[in-house]
Each structure stands twice: as C-alpha cells, then as structure tokens.
Write an enzyme that holds these catalytic residues in place. Structure first.
Site, PDB file in Angstrom:
ATOM      1  N   HIS A 240     -58.073  -4.007 -89.014  1.00 18.36           N
ATOM      2  CA  HIS A 240     -58.088  -5.448 -90.439  1.00 18.36           C
ATOM      3  C   HIS A 240     -59.919  -5.557 -89.919  1.00 18.36           C
ATOM      4  O   HIS A 240     -60.792  -6.238 -89.768  1.00 18.36           O
ATOM      5  CB  HIS A 240     -57.631  -6.435 -89.456  1.00 18.36           C
ATOM      6  CG  HIS A 240     -55.965  -6.359 -89.468  1.00 18.36           C
ATOM      7  ND1 HIS A 240     -56.068  -5.834 -88.738  1.00 18.36           N
ATOM      8  CD2 HIS A 240     -54.842  -6.339 -90.428  1.00 18.36           C
ATOM      9  CE1 HIS A 240     -54.337  -5.200 -88.239  1.00 18.36           C
ATOM     10  NE2 HIS A 240     -54.193  -6.519 -90.200  1.00 18.36           N
TER      11      HIS A 240
ATOM     12  N   PRO B 229     -49.328 -13.403 -82.560  1.00 14.89           N
ATOM     13  CA  PRO B 229     -48.472 -13.474 -83.216  1.00 14.89           C
ATOM     14  C   PRO B 229     -49.093 -14.858 -83.766  1.00 14.89           C
ATOM     15  O   PRO B 229     -49.456 -15.319 -83.074  1.00 14.89           O
ATOM     16  CB  PRO B 229     -47.513 -14.070 -82.403  1.00 14.89           C
ATOM     17  CG  PRO B 229     -47.849 -12.829 -80.938  1.00 14.89           C
ATOM     18  CD  PRO B 229     -49.346 -12.959 -81.468  1.00 14.89           C
ATOM     19  N   LEU B 230     -49.818 -14.545 -85.321  1.00 11.26           N
ATOM     20  CA  LEU B 230     -50.803 -16.347 -85.936  1.00 11.26           C
ATOM     21  C   LEU B 230     -50.288 -17.584 -85.425  1.00 11.26           C
ATOM     22  O   LEU B 230     -48.572 -17.669 -85.476  1.00 11.26           O
ATOM     23  CB  LEU B 230     -50.721 -15.834 -87.290  1.00 11.26           C
ATOM     24  CG  LEU B 230     -50.670 -14.422 -87.661  1.00 11.26           C
ATOM     25  CD1 LEU B 230     -50.585 -13.956 -89.620  1.00 11.26           C
ATOM     26  CD2 LEU B 230     -52.614 -14.346 -87.741  1.00 11.26           C
TER      27      LEU B 230
ATOM     28  N   ILE C 107     -56.912 -15.705 -99.238  1.00  9.15           N
ATOM     29  CA  ILE C 107     -56.660 -14.198 -98.690  1.00  9.15           C
ATOM     30  C   ILE C 107     -55.394 -13.774 -97.591  1.00  9.15           C
ATOM     31  O   ILE C 107     -56.187 -14.713 -96.703  1.00  9.15           O
ATOM     32  CB  ILE C 107     -57.013 -13.058 -99.047  1.00  9.15           C
ATOM     33  CG1 ILE C 107     -57.809 -13.436-100.280  1.00  9.15           C
ATOM     34  CG2 ILE C 107     -56.243 -11.636 -98.512  1.00  9.15           C
ATOM     35  CD1 ILE C 107     -56.960 -12.769-101.836  1.00  9.15           C
TER      36      ILE C 107
ATOM     37  N   HIS D 164     -58.218  -6.556 -95.954  1.00 12.54           N
ATOM     38  CA  HIS D 164     -57.510  -6.816 -94.863  1.00 12.54           C
ATOM     39  C   HIS D 164     -56.829  -6.721 -93.987  1.00 12.54           C
ATOM     40  O   HIS D 164     -57.207  -6.575 -93.086  1.00 12.54           O
ATOM     41  CB  HIS D 164     -56.034  -8.139 -95.334  1.00 12.54           C
ATOM     42  CG  HIS D 164     -54.751  -8.731 -94.354  1.00 12.54           C
ATOM     43  ND1 HIS D 164     -55.609  -9.436 -92.987  1.00 12.54           N
ATOM     44  CD2 HIS D 164     -54.302  -7.767 -93.603  1.00 12.54           C
ATOM     45  CE1 HIS D 164     -54.059  -9.589 -91.834  1.00 12.54           C
ATOM     46  NE2 HIS D 164     -53.593  -8.590 -92.998  1.00 12.54           N
TER      47      HIS D 164
ATOM     48  N   ARG E  29     -30.096 -30.510 -62.728  1.00 12.51           N
ATOM     49  CA  ARG E  29     -31.469 -31.373 -63.661  1.00 12.51           C
ATOM     50  C   ARG E  29     -31.993 -32.169 -62.163  1.00 12.51           C
ATOM     51  O   ARG E  29     -32.588 -32.551 -62.130  1.00 12.51           O
ATOM     52  CB  ARG E  29     -31.291 -31.911 -64.823  1.00 12.51           C
ATOM     53  CG  ARG E  29     -29.773 -32.585 -64.746  1.00 12.51           C
ATOM     54  CD  ARG E  29     -29.308 -32.965 -66.118  1.00 12.51           C
ATOM     55  NE  ARG E  29     -28.188 -34.146 -66.255  1.00 12.51           N
ATOM     56  CZ  ARG E  29     -28.257 -34.907 -67.156  1.00 12.51           C
ATOM     57  NH1 ARG E  29     -29.269 -34.729 -68.490  1.00 12.51           N
ATOM     58  NH2 ARG E  29     -27.136 -35.736 -66.893  1.00 12.51           N
TER      59      ARG E  29
ATOM     60  N   GLU F 233     -41.174 -28.155 -79.389  1.00 17.64           N
ATOM     61  CA  GLU F 233     -40.490 -27.134 -78.595  1.00 17.64           C
ATOM     62  C   GLU F 233     -41.954 -25.889 -78.306  1.00 17.64           C
ATOM     63  O   GLU F 233     -42.063 -25.239 -77.325  1.00 17.64           O
ATOM     64  CB  GLU F 233     -39.717 -26.387 -78.113  1.00 17.64           C
ATOM     65  CG  GLU F 233     -38.279 -27.903 -78.217  1.00 17.64           C
ATOM     66  CD  GLU F 233     -38.168 -28.561 -79.630  1.00 17.64           C
ATOM     67  OE1 GLU F 233     -38.651 -28.433 -80.266  1.00 17.64           O
ATOM     68  OE2 GLU F 233     -37.084 -29.461 -79.355  1.00 17.64           O
TER      69      GLU F 233
ATOM     70  N   HIS G 237     -29.261 -28.700 -69.174  1.00 20.29           N
ATOM     71  CA  HIS G 237     -27.531 -28.352 -70.184  1.00 20.29           C
ATOM     72  C   HIS G 237     -27.823 -26.835 -70.387  1.00 20.29           C
ATOM     73  O   HIS G 237     -27.848 -26.313 -71.496  1.00 20.29           O
ATOM     74  CB  HIS G 237     -28.344 -29.283 -71.061  1.00 20.29           C
ATOM     75  CG  HIS G 237     -28.526 -30.815 -71.174  1.00 20.29           C
ATOM     76  ND1 HIS G 237     -29.573 -31.092 -70.473  1.00 20.29           N
ATOM     77  CD2 HIS G 237     -27.483 -31.317 -71.538  1.00 20.29           C
ATOM     78  CE1 HIS G 237     -29.463 -32.509 -70.499  1.00 20.29           C
ATOM     79  NE2 HIS G 237     -28.357 -32.925 -70.805  1.00 20.29           N
TER      80      HIS G 237
ATOM     81  N   ASP H 162     -21.165 -32.740 -76.924  1.00 16.23           N
ATOM     82  CA  ASP H 162     -22.322 -31.910 -78.280  1.00 16.23           C
ATOM     83  C   ASP H 162     -21.828 -30.475 -78.870  1.00 16.23           C
ATOM     84  O   ASP H 162     -22.549 -30.934 -79.859  1.00 16.23           O
ATOM     85  CB  ASP H 162     -23.600 -31.591 -77.690  1.00 16.23           C
ATOM     86  CG  ASP H 162     -24.430 -33.509 -77.467  1.00 16.23           C
ATOM     87  OD1 ASP H 162     -24.102 -34.290 -78.315  1.00 16.23           O
ATOM     88  OD2 ASP H 162     -25.105 -33.787 -76.514  1.00 16.23           O
TER      89      ASP H 162
ATOM     90  N   HIS I 145     -25.250 -27.313 -79.449  1.00 12.68           N
ATOM     91  CA  HIS I 145     -25.684 -27.536 -78.151  1.00 12.68           C
ATOM     92  C   HIS I 145     -25.308 -26.602 -76.356  1.00 12.68           C
ATOM     93  O   HIS I 145     -25.737 -26.417 -75.546  1.00 12.68           O
ATOM     94  CB  HIS I 145     -25.694 -28.805 -77.328  1.00 12.68           C
ATOM     95  CG  HIS I 145     -26.506 -30.150 -78.270  1.00 12.68           C
ATOM     96  ND1 HIS I 145     -26.519 -29.768 -79.478  1.00 12.68           N
ATOM     97  CD2 HIS I 145     -27.417 -30.836 -77.890  1.00 12.68           C
ATOM     98  CE1 HIS I 145     -27.620 -30.911 -80.788  1.00 12.68           C
ATOM     99  NE2 HIS I 145     -28.076 -31.467 -79.282  1.00 12.68           N
TER     100      HIS I 145
HETATM  101  C1  LIG Z   1     -46.548 -14.613 -86.753  1.00 11.35           C
HETATM  102  C2  LIG Z   1     -46.834 -13.673 -87.397  1.00 11.35           C
HETATM  103  N1  LIG Z   1     -46.399 -13.566 -88.473  1.00 11.35           N
HETATM  104  C3  LIG Z   1     -46.912 -12.569 -89.445  1.00 11.35           C
HETATM  105  C4  LIG Z   1     -48.129 -11.259 -89.225  1.00 11.35           C
HETATM  106  C5  LIG Z   1     -48.386 -10.274 -90.073  1.00 11.35           C
HETATM  107  N2  LIG Z   1     -49.746 -10.863 -90.270  1.00 11.35           N
HETATM  108  C6  LIG Z   1     -50.667 -10.530 -89.664  1.00 11.35           C
HETATM  109  S1  LIG Z   1     -52.288 -11.015 -90.660  1.00 11.35           S
HETATM  110  C7  LIG Z   1     -51.425 -11.028 -91.579  1.00 11.35           C
HETATM  111  C8  LIG Z   1     -52.220 -12.387 -93.007  1.00 11.35           C
HETATM  112  C9  LIG Z   1     -52.867 -13.404 -92.699  1.00 11.35           C
HETATM  113  O1  LIG Z   1     -53.494 -13.640 -93.797  1.00 11.35           O
HETATM  114  P1  LIG Z   1     -54.879 -14.315 -92.700  1.00 11.35           P
HETATM  115  O2  LIG Z   1     -54.630 -15.477 -91.565  1.00 11.35           O
HETATM  116  O3  LIG Z   1     -54.856 -15.209 -94.051  1.00 11.35           O
HETATM  117  O4  LIG Z   1     -55.958 -13.594 -92.814  1.00 11.35           O
HETATM  118  P2  LIG Z   1     -56.828 -12.833 -93.686  1.00 11.35           P
HETATM  119  O5  LIG Z   1     -56.239 -11.577 -94.167  1.00 11.35           O
HETATM  120  O6  LIG Z   1     -57.594 -13.829 -94.273  1.00 11.35           O
HETATM  121  O7  LIG Z   1     -57.425 -12.154 -92.525  1.00 11.35           O
HETATM  122  C10 LIG Z   1     -50.137 -11.301 -91.399  1.00 11.35           C
HETATM  123  C11 LIG Z   1     -48.742 -11.896 -92.541  1.00 11.35           C
HETATM  124  C12 LIG Z   1     -48.124 -11.746 -87.811  1.00 11.35           C
HETATM  125  N3  LIG Z   1     -49.481 -11.737 -87.255  1.00 11.35           N
HETATM  126  N4  LIG Z   1     -47.623 -13.104 -86.913  1.00 11.35           N
HETATM  127 MG   LIG Z   2     -56.293 -15.534 -95.130  1.00 16.63          MG
END
Ligand SMILES: Cc1ncc(C[n+]2csc(CCOP(=O)(O)OP(=O)(O)O)c2C)c(N)n1
Ligand SMILES: [Mg+2]
Length: 685
Positions: A29, A131-132, A203, A277, A373, A429, A478, A486, A490
C-alpha cells in the site's frame, strides 16, 4: 543543506522508501505512506518523546498506526530513526529493529518489515494493526493505562508516567464499530493523553467515500466529547505541529485531528484515486513521482546523506535527553519509594510480586457447591489485592459475571478517579477486548468479562491478543445452558470450539470451585499468552478432593479425576465444566455395575496438548478405546480424544428456552444417559 531542505528530504525519504518497497514486493500500500509522511515526520521528529535506543522505555510516547496497511510508514520511520531491536526477554540485541535490507524484503519471509505492523515481531511496534479499527480502540486502553499508572505511581515532584498516545487512522478505522465504541468511552473518560489523527483522504478500496461514508465525522467526535481540530493540508507541517500543540494544551478531553490528505501524493496519475491504495505504482509512475519530488529518478531505496543524522538530531536527541532525565528521576524515586519502584520493575518484566497467591481459597467438599462465577469473584478479589496492577471489568454485566472488585479501596476508574481498579466498559464488548489489549501492552494485568455467548462480539480483539502473545484474561460466565430460560440466544454452542481453535489462546472451563482456583493460579503465571476462562452461572458441586484427585491437575489441562480401583479402566468418561460432576455420577453407576470406568476432567485442551506424550497416554491410555466425551457444547472436535468410534454427548442445535433441568433432560445431560453411552461403548446394554 538548509533546515527546510533537509526536512523535505527526510519526508521524501519516507515516501520513496515506501514506493520502492511496495514496487519490489509487487504488493502493498504505497498511497497512504506517501500522503502521511509529513505527519509521521512531524510527530516523530518534532513531538514524540521516544528514544530509538530504548524502544521499551516505560514512559515513552506511544505511536499506533491503526491503518496498518500503511505499514511502510512505520518501517521507514523505525529504520530512519535507527530504532534498536529488543527481544521477548526485554534485552537489547544490538541490531536495528528494521534494516534497509528488511525494507528491501518488505512482505517477505523473515523480513522485519512484514505486510502489517506486528507487535512481538518488530521492535517499536506498539500494537498489531491491520484489522481496521483495532489500533485506535487499543489506544484507548493505552490511554486508560497511562492514567492509572500516573495515579498509582506519580508522587509530588515525581512524574514517572506522563506520556501521550498518538494513533493514526483512516476512513476504514472510523467506519468500523469498534472505533465508535472506543471513542465513546474515551470521550466519557476524558482521556486527554490521547490524540487520534484521521487521514481524511476520501478514498477507500472501492473508490470515493461518497459511496458509503458521508456522515459528519467532526460532529460525531464533538458529540463524543472530543476536542476536534482540523488541518486542511497534510503537507503543512507547521499546521500539524500547531494542532499537536493544541492537543498538549487541551485538558479533560481526547483530541481528534482531521487531516485532509491526498492519497498517493505526488503521483501524476494515481493521486486521489483508490489505485494508489493497494497496488504498486509501477516503474514509470514511480519515476514520474520521484521527479515531482525533485528526487533522483533512478535511485532506489535511497537514504540521502544527512537523513539519518537529521532524525538523530530530532527524535534521537530529544528521546535520549528525556530518557536520561527520567532515569535520574526514577533513581531518586527508587530511593524514596522503593516499594513502588519494585512494582514498576516487576510489571515491566511481566513478573508477579512475592505472595501473589496468598489467601487463595481452598473449598471443602460440598454437594450443593458454588457457581463458577461466584468462585471466580472471590478469587479475583483476592488476587487484585495481592497484585496491585491487576484491574479490569465487565461490559455492563459485572453483577452477573461477578467480576466487580468489592474490597475496600478498589474503586471505579473514572475521569476523576483514575486510580480505580473497576473498569466499566459499558455494553461495548469489542472495544472492551481491544482496551484490555491496550492495558496489557502497557504492562498491566487486565481482565474483561461478559456472557460467554457474547465472546463473539469480542473475538477479533481476542484474536489479536493471541497473535500478540499478551497475557490478557477474558472471563466468560453463563458458559452453556445454565441460563436456561433465556433460551437459544443466550446459550453458547460453538463458542468453546471457536476459542479452542485460536492458536495461543489458553481456554479453560473448570469443573468445580477448586478447579476455578487452580485455573486462576495457572493463568496468573502466563506471561506471553492470553486466557479465556469459561465459567458456570449455576452452582456446581464441590468435589471431595480427599476422594478424588487434587485440582492442581488443572495445570496439566486434563487429569484422571476418578478411577477404577487398580487403575485399569475399560472405559473413559471425559468432561469439562458442569459436565465433570455428571461424569462422576455416571462413573459411580458404572462402578456399581462392576464396569471399570475412569473419569478424566479436561478443563483445557490447549494445556493438555502441551503435555508430554507419556503424560497424555497416562491420562488417555491408547489401548482403552471405549470413550465417552460429555460437554454442553458443539461436539465438533471431540473426536480428537474419543476417536472415531467413541461417543460424544454434546449439542447439535442452538438449545431451547426452558429451566435448566428440563434442558438437561431434553439434550441428554443426565447420569443414566452418560452411563448408557459408556455401556454401549463396551457393547453392553
Ligand atoms: C476489519 C477490516 N476489514 C477490511 C480490511 C481490508 N482493508 C484494508 S485497507 C481497506 C480500505 C481502508 O480505507 P482507508 O482506511 O480509507 O485507507 P486508505 O485507503 O485511505 O489508506 C480495507 C477495506 C481490513 N484490513 N480490516
Ligand atoms: Mg481513506
């Protein structure tokens, strides 16, 4: 070179290293590192207190790259600052965290410049991201940790902990729910040590954010109670520096800086497009981009003269001086507050203080017994008093999870009481688990709790805990059908299997009160692995340990709890949690009929798998093939222990809504059913 010139060269070095590395790897990237190089330059070289010689100095400022796909930003800056490598025993290795050769081998096996930032793999990475949303959520845990550490350890004239946490995120992070959960809590807690910088480039992968993300992000963060700032030009380092100054001067609120940027900055055809990207720019585009920077077009992986020295004179000198002052301060602190200083030492090495396990309860036999618990609540309250830096809480289920620390002085963590040990996560959570990671990355022992069924809501962050090898503690009560009325929403079914499938996570489902105590004893000694403790809601009889094997067998994952006289079984019953006692009842019925049965209590597959073959064979002798496993959970996976011919009494549906007793009958969790299965295994009816 003039000052201004070398600054620009330093920034362009980050950009061109990133472009070259992605091109060489043929994947990665480039666009976001190109856009955010001025930000990262400013933060690192002008603002952060970080000594590249000692990247684990406890009072360093933290930098979290939540948009982890832009990892080349981090590899470039770790390289250019000559940050040093440290190992898992916290020893300095005398080699760079990221060498130029690592960057040349970006994304290749064994390179210290992997695809995404990996804590535990590359020194200087504060948390694993990719993982974003995880990085920013984890940064909230780091913010809470700093406040707590300052509250406990700072003394008049001794600011031992006064660091800040900077997190960079993109559109993706802010679309993710976990970021919202965490930002809401950070605003509530008024974490003024926390600054998020939002890369507002419009973007994402599929194109312009007008496709999906048109909300007013500034208004959202204002509503969370954050201090919201805007920098309209990501290349304006004076404006960036000014915004960071405003952050430093703003008490009582976290700061959110919206930074308008151009992904792929400088690339003649790819700037501001999603193509920048996640694909290499291509050789020709790289040449043109380098030309636009005034860079030698053919040079690759170039670090021009003066760049290393420039970073050494900036972050290097400032960090070294800060560390030197801190070291002197800490020496005086140690003389004045030796006990507190010892705590800090131990915590930094993830060691336990002497007497950490004193007063752990031992429970006498009791047919009525205790809920898992409830035992857990007692044990936690003992441990939290023995271990000052053990803290945590629940996602609004404290009274049900029994995780509230109730002893005098435990207190609640709030903006005006940052020394409290009860964290109230609210019904969040996912953020809770990410925050627990942030606390653990700050060297605190932290726990988070919820109903087992909602472990799914926390799972992505638990997975990062395991990946990072953090000694976090997740308490799930639980655990099965004990929440009878429940109903299926649950009643966890596949959750045990899901946790057991996670590499490195230690999952424990203890069978009685003493097994709960021993589970905690095991968990507390973990330094590099997270644990999930799965506990019953309903009372489980406390087994008579004079009659049955000691609960210390928990430390081996599985053990022979009850055996046939002479120890020569013909059938083995294996169970965990609430089904252990059921197996014992079935065992007694079988013995009465002259059947040589054995009961194996198996609280943890993970721990058992790490025992020697000889031990495992002693518990489950290979020649005894008549086996029954019983567990109120998905049967999937139990074949591993009962073989293809064994029988598994478990769940194949989502359960039902009814009192527990009726559910036990309906789904076959009754002693005579278990005994019948054992007899069927032996070909008897
Ligand atoms: C939880 C999660 N979902 C999907 C992805 C795959 N993914 C990596 S970057 C991206 C796009 C991110 O866009 P942005 O945060 O705007 O980054 P930019 O392109 O602007 O650097 C995706 C969907 C990921 N890494 N984590
Ligand atoms: Mg972006």
């Amino acid at each position: 070179m003039t000052d201004e010139k070398i600054v620009q060269v330093a920034i362009n070095t980050i950009r061109t290293l990133s472009m070259d590395a992605v091109q060489q790897a043929k994947s990665g990237h480039p666009g976001t590192p190109m856009a955010l190089a001025p930000l990262v330059y400013t933060l690192w070289n002008r603002v952060m207190h970080f000594d590249p010689q000692d990247p684990i100095w406890p009072n360093r400022d933290r930098f979290v790259l939540s948009n982890g796909h832009a990892s080349m930003l981090l590899w470039s800056v770790l390289h250019l600052t000559r940050t040093q490598a440290v190992n898992a025993d916290y020893e300095r290795l005398g080699q760079p965290a990221v060498s130029l050769d690592d960057i040349r081998h970006f994304r290749q096996l064994a390179s210290k410049a992997p695809g995404h930032p990996e804590y535990h793999w590359v020194s200087g990475v504060e948390t694993t991201t990719g993982p974003l949303g995880q990085g920013v959520a984890t940064s909230v845990g780091m913010g809470i940790a700093q406040k707590w550490l300052a509250s406990r350890y700072n003394q008049p004239g001794f600011e031992i902990f006064n660091y800040n946490i900077y997190a960079v995120c993109g559109d993706g992070c802010l679309m993710e729910g976990v970021a919202s959960e965490a930002a809401s809590l950070a605003g509530h807690l008024g974490l003024d040590n926390l600054c998020w910088v939002y890369d507002n480039n419009h973007i994402t992968i599929e194109g312009h954010t007008r496709l999906t993300f048109t909300e007013d992000v500034a208004a959202r963060f204002l509503a969370y109670g954050w201090n919201v700032l805007r920098v309209g030009d990501a290349n304006d380092i004076e404006r960036i520096a000014h915004a960071l100054e405003v952050f430093h001067k703003t008490p009582g609120r976290p700061t959110f800086i919206i930074l308008d940027s151009h992904i792929g900055y400088g690339s003649p055809t790819k700037q501001d497009t999603s193509e920048a990207h996640g694909e290499p720019l291509g050789d020709e585009e790289i040449r043109l981009t380098k030309r636009s920077y005034g860079w030698p077009e053919e040079a690759q992986f170039l670090v021009p003269d003066g760049v290393y020295e420039h970073f050494a004179a900036g972050v290097g000198a400032r960090g070294a001086q800060a560390l030197q002052q801190w070291t002197a301060l800490f020496a005086a602190y140690r003389a004045r507050y030796p006990e507190l200083a010892t705590e800090i030492d131990l915590m930094q090495r993830r060691e336990l203080p002497a007497g950490w396990d004193r007063n752990l309860p031992v429970f006498p036999a009791d047919p009525r017994g205790m809920a898992g618990r409830d035992t857990s609540g007692q044990v936690l309250n003992v441990l939290a008093q023995n271990l000052p830096w053990l803290l945590g809480g629940s996602a609004d289920l404290g009274p049900s999870n029994r995780t509230t620390l109730t002893y005098e002085g435990a207190g609640a963590f709030q903006a005006d009481s940052p020394g409290g040990k009860n964290l109230h996560f609210g019904i969040r959570e996912h953020a809770m688990a990410a925050i627990v990671n942030g606390l653990a990355l700050s060297k605190l022992r932290a726990f988070g709790a919820t109903f087992f069924i909602f472990s799914d809501y926390a799972r992505p962050a638990i997975r990062l805990s395991a990946l990072m090898e953090l000694p976090t503690i997740f308490i799930f009560t639980h655990d099965a059908m004990g929440d009878g009325e429940d109903g299926p929403t649950h009643q966890p079914v596949e959750h045990l299997l899901a946790l057991r499938a996670m590499p490195g996570l230690v999952t424990l489902r203890p069978g009685d009160a003493n097994e709960v105590v021993e589970s905690y004893r095991y968990i507390m000694q973990l330094r590099h692995a997270p644990a999930a403790l799965v506990l019953s809601r309903q009372p489980l009889p406390t087994l008579d340990r004079r009659k049955y094997a000691p609960a210390s067998g928990v430390a081996r994952g599985a053990y022979v709890l009850a055996d046939t006289p002479g120890g020569n079984p013909e059938v083995i019953l294996i169970a965990s949690g609430s089904e252990v006692c059921l197996a014992v009842q079935a065992h007694d019925m079988l013995l009465a009929e002259g059947i040589r049965s054995r009961v194996v209590s198996m609280p943890s597959w993970d721990i058992f798998e790490h025992q020697t073959q000889a031990y495992r064979d002693s518990v489950l002798p290979p020649q005894v093939q008549a086996r029954v496993a019983v567990e109120q959970a998905s049967t999937y996976g139990w074949e591993r222990y009962v073989g293809t011919s064994g029988q598994i009494i478990g769940m194949h549906t989502f359960g039902a809504s009814a009192p527990l007793k009726e559910l036990q009958r309906k789904f076959g969790f009754e002693p005579d059913r278990v005994a019948a299965a054992a007899k069927a295994q032996l070909g008897r009816t």
